[in-house]
Scaffold this active site. Structure first.
Site, mmCIF file in Angstrom:
data_model
loop_
_atom_site.group_PDB
_atom_site.id
_atom_site.type_symbol
_atom_site.label_atom_id
_atom_site.label_comp_id
_atom_site.label_asym_id
_atom_site.label_seq_id
_atom_site.Cartn_x
_atom_site.Cartn_y
_atom_site.Cartn_z
ATOM 1 N N GLU A 293 11.863 -7.169 4.178
ATOM 2 C CA GLU A 293 10.644 -6.493 3.683
ATOM 3 C C GLU A 293 10.452 -5.234 4.535
ATOM 4 O O GLU A 293 9.523 -5.124 5.308
ATOM 5 C CB GLU A 293 9.426 -7.414 3.733
ATOM 6 C CG GLU A 293 9.178 -8.129 5.049
ATOM 7 C CD GLU A 293 7.758 -8.734 5.116
ATOM 8 O OE1 GLU A 293 6.857 -8.279 4.399
ATOM 9 O OE2 GLU A 293 7.563 -9.663 5.913
ATOM 10 N N GLU B 200 9.907 3.571 5.308
ATOM 11 C CA GLU B 200 10.122 2.891 6.589
ATOM 12 C C GLU B 200 11.624 2.704 6.818
ATOM 13 O O GLU B 200 12.049 1.859 7.609
ATOM 14 C CB GLU B 200 9.337 1.562 6.640
ATOM 15 C CG GLU B 200 7.831 1.823 6.691
ATOM 16 C CD GLU B 200 6.970 0.568 6.796
ATOM 17 O OE1 GLU B 200 7.536 -0.528 6.962
ATOM 18 O OE2 GLU B 200 5.739 0.692 6.718
#
Lengths: 604, 604
Positions: free
Chosen positions: B407, B416
């Site tokens: 994740e 990210e």
């Protein structure tokens, strides 16, 4: 966190249970070693330490003070030093992980603090609580001994824990994230001056060992009178309480209850205490119109208007005999009527003395005039009163005054330009007329206050903050020496030409090793005869709160006990403004502040 | 002030009595003309107006909205203009005197706003509430008319009150002290798009005339469904309520109660609603270690881990038949284990499908490892699980994985650095292995949000704020057009060489005259087959709150209805970092943001 009472225990095998136990006994925070379960040094090791999920984030932040490992990162042994650094950095990483805005506590052991300071500067989250013994126990014993040699005293002084903290404070550049936690011990009761000096530091809390408690006749755990006084001073300066006790101590709820009571007894319930240690730019009522809020604060002062009323009453009696009272008129001019509190005092004085008074109210703020006009119509319909919406310096009166009444004073006496205003109003006064007040005097003294210094420093990016004088409700301060008289202004001033510039140098003596952060400013004013108002800390009028002291900052330097501090102040005037300059000298001259009035100045 | 319901009355002869009456009827604020008692123009006049002492300062500030005189300082008549200015300045001086942090309200009448803007900029205290009709009633009628000529429509559009407000907003330089108060009228029910556009403005309140209420069968005053919807939208955007009623209206408490209920029905009770409209710098979990607080917020998402569990469950069933289940081992690698929520989902999936799973948890944050280790010891003692304290890009596994679970997604999908991380982890995966998620896609659209623009502008003094992308819980926004697909990343990516740079230009159309303040960013991700997570506003996964949208600011410009807005985005990579650049073009190219990644960038 608001005021808290914290339970400190050197070990625990369950942090959640300790919190529960502490809560049940009236503590809202706990302090435990961050390695409560002995975390191994290697963080990669899969050891059964406690998990981050033990508490939720809010509890980690609000219910825990983490005591970092008691290692010495400034040890003379390189091996020990490196090992200590590793341990401390690991502790900090874990603390930062658990708390995103929390507090870690580290004990200071001696004068070497360089490596610790570097580590503190590198940690960005939360606050550092630096645990320091309140005094050197040896020092304490010298204060009661006549036989100690000077060398012995000097050596002991070098070991004064305040000196360790002072070095650290300079090394971390006065960071507002680094606070002091003062540790008491039953081996040593510090002197008054030692306690007072700590009040000038950014005190977070005081650690009270359970051994300080004694049982009273009812078998209840209490503190001796002398400890009550010491802790009371710290509580009044908003210190929180950390009680250190053994896990099997049966009386911890008694300690908490006792100290909560002591805290409440020493809680200064000043209605304006949200202003403590804040810096405010002084009002300039001559060039800015005050608003309703400001008037309301002034009007709520419980003693100021009563003393004005006393002064007017005494003056009326002296000027008009009982025999003349029914017919002789006294003309009073109120310079700056605001929303009417002084007018009310004057009417009261007239009624009580049964003297005939005609009142002229001069007020330059057109908004205040509305309220005054309304008062004339609704409250003062039967009075001999007239309102003039004018600057007193431009006012041409229909007749001259017997008495001028004014409250044009600022925290430093003349800093709201009362000399200039009252000189300008001289033409309104009869030759034998008098002014209430008839004299105002300013006072100064050197001050240590780490918190005020931090607050000044925060302003530096936007203004020349070290060239400003501030109004501040001084709370966390240490008076390095007593206030002394600075400038005097008398009214009416019939000297020609009038010179309201001033310059004076005053010498003070440091009562103890300390840091000079700035100069405190105060004033008193003589209303009539001996009726006066004062905010000089040595003789403060009880209950008076209209004026907070002033604070003129300097760049911090450490002073030695007995050292002479010369403070020179100037009051300067040019066509547009009035301003102060100030300069401190010890063995050498320090910075000259506010040269030319480029910082704080009062517009004419 | 928090949410308030205000009673507006056009006249009163006693402000304190009106407040008392309003309070008794469930209103906490009142709005009245500042000249409630007809103050004469000359403030020096001793006229019986109302005094500043009528209320205390707290009440002046918290219980009053002053309606300034309804004069036109931008009138074409010079005489009227000058007279209006005098009156308005007098009103403001009186308002500032009474309120030191209060609110004045001024009605807009037309497109000329220059003088008003100058006066607004000169007032320093408190806020300005600008009262604007929600729409031009003529416009409303056109929407239902087929016979209007284009010229008629164009003229009506020039009289769109939003245009008046828009001119004023630019003239006061987007000041955050100037807010909109939208006035409804029973003559006109605005279109959906008109209401939506106001949601992008800094709405302070909505004025609801009592005439909007109708009686229902129980003889109770209610709003029609269509008005409920319109007002509901405004309430959801945190508008306060101002009810305008006649002094002799008997039903004002019914209106207040009804609208308080409507406000509560439309109150978005999102647990994170304290973040609304705030700008946050996106996390960089690859180079910064997340803290417990951040993990806790993520872990509390009610749907994310359930969907991951569903995805793993489906993948296990597809890869291992029921027959093979008792002996065939599936190796799952969890890339970024955090404090264990995905591991728990994977164990649940294995248990529910009765598949044998060996789990490798790779986590680079040594603080999270402590919690994971504790979980292995206390919760997962019977599981086939191993923890590795490693960066996944450097990890050498004892065996290859069937399934990679991660994740690593940010609000913009790849921000990210999940593409870089998952490409680096490709070597961990069997040739027929799969990745959960297997695809992520970013979306953008043009946005109007005056509040976000104000928040960006406040950062400009410290950072190049218009070169940053922010994470923000978008609340007061208007979607100028629907989101469209930007970039896609698929995993595992076995292309050689892998190129994760991207560049794409997308065209949008303004649905209405408006202001472009920036670009909204969203993503969705396919976990397994059609099991997915999405924060695309068109298809948001219900209940998902782990990700707020992104906001990429632009300098504000007014757009015309039907105008094309081309938005170009780049994803750039160098040796140390990844970053986005963005540029808007309409008829001309606007500023190129974040060239070279000097602002927001993600360190590799």
């Amino acid at each position: 966190m608001n005021f808290y009472v914290c339970l400190l225990q050197e070990c625990t095998n369950s942090i959640p249970k300790l919190i529960q136990y502490a809560n049940a006994n009236n503590y809202n925070v706990v302090a435990v070693p961050i390695n409560a379960n002995m975390v191994p040094l290697d963080p990669y090791e899969r050891d059964p330490t406690y998990p981050g999920t033990l508490l939720n984030a809010v509890d980690w932040n609000s219910k825990m003070i983490f005591m970092l490992s008691d290692v010495d990162v400034d040890s003379p042994s390189p091996k020990l030093r490196e090992h200590s650094k590793k341990i401390l950095l690991r502790d900090i990483a874990w603390a930062e992980h658990l708390q995103n805005a929390g507090c870690v506590m580290k004990r200071l052991h001696g004068p070497n603090i360089d490596n610790l300071a570097e580590i503190i500067k590198a940690k960005t989250k939360g606050n550092w609580f630096i645990q320091v013994p309140i005094s050197n126990p040896t020092m304490g014993s010298f204060e009661h001994r006549k036989d100690a040699t000077e060398a012995e005293i000097a050596e002991a002084e070098a070991n004064d824990p305040w000196t360790w903290w002072n070095s650290l404070r300079f090394a971390v550049k006065h960071s507002s994230k680094v606070k002091v936690v003062i540790e008491l011990t039953d081996l040593d009761r510090p002197s008054k001056e030692t306690v007072r000096r700590w009040l000038g530091e950014p005190i977070e809390a005081v650690i009270i060992p359970s051994s300080l408690f004694v049982r009273n006749k009812s078998n209840y755990h209490v503190l001796q009178k002398s400890w009550q006084t010491i802790i009371g001073h710290l509580l009044a300066a908003r210190a929180n309480i950390i009680i250190s006790a053994n896990p099997n101590d049966m009386f911890i709820s008694q300690y908490a209850d006792y100290l909560r009571k002591l805290a409440s007894d020493n809680n200064d319930t000043h209605v304006l205490n949200s202003y403590e240690n804040l810096l405010e730019i002084p009002l300039q009522p001559l060039c800015d119109n005050l608003d309703s809020y400001t008037y309301e604060v002034f009007e709520s002062d419980p003693v100021k208007y009563k003393l004005y009323q006393d002064a007017v009453q005494a003056a009326l009696i002296d000027r008009v005999s009982d025999k003349d009272a029914p017919k002789k008129l006294t003309v009073v001019m109120l310079l700056g009527g605001g929303r009417g509190p002084l007018a009310r005092a004057i009417f009261n004085a007239a009624a009580l003395t049964k003297r005939k008074v005609r009142l002229y109210i001069i007020e330059k703020n057109p908004n205040a005039i509305r309220t005054l006009s309304h008062m004339v119509q609704t409250l003062w319909g039967d009075k001999d009163v007239r309102i003039f919406s004018k600057d007193m310096r431009d006012f041409s009166p229909p007749e001259l005054a017997d008495i001028l009444v004014s409250e044009l004073l600022g925290s430093f006496g003349d800093n709201e330009l009362s000399p200039e205003c009252l000189d300008g109003a001289l033409k309104l006064l009869k030759a034998d007329g008098l002014s209430i007040p008839y004299k105002s005097t300013s006072y100064i003294n050197p001050i240590m206050s780490a918190v005020l210094h931090q607050n000044v420093s925060q302003l530096v990016s936007t203004v020349p903050a070290f060239d400003y004088g501030y109004v501040s409700l001084l709370k966390n301060i240490y008076h390095i020496d007593k206030p002394q008289t600075l400038f005097e202004f008398a009214h009416p001033n019939r000297v020609v030409p009038i010179d309201n510039t001033r310059c004076k140098e005053i010498s003070f003596t440091a009562q103890k090793d300390c840091v000079l952060h700035g100069i405190g400013g105060y004033f008193d004013t003589m209303l009539y005869k001996d009726i006066h108002l004062s905010i000089n800390p040595l003789a403060h009028t009880p209950g008076l709160f209209s004026w907070f002291p002033m604070f003129f900052p300097t760049h911090p330097r450490t002073l030695k006990e007995g050292e002479t501090i010369s403070v020179k102040f100037w009051r300067c005037i040019d066509a547009d403004k009035v301003w102060y300059e100030w300069q401190v000298s010890t063995r050498e001259a320090w910075e000259h502040h506010n040269a030319g009035g480029t910082g704080y100045h009062m517009r004419l």
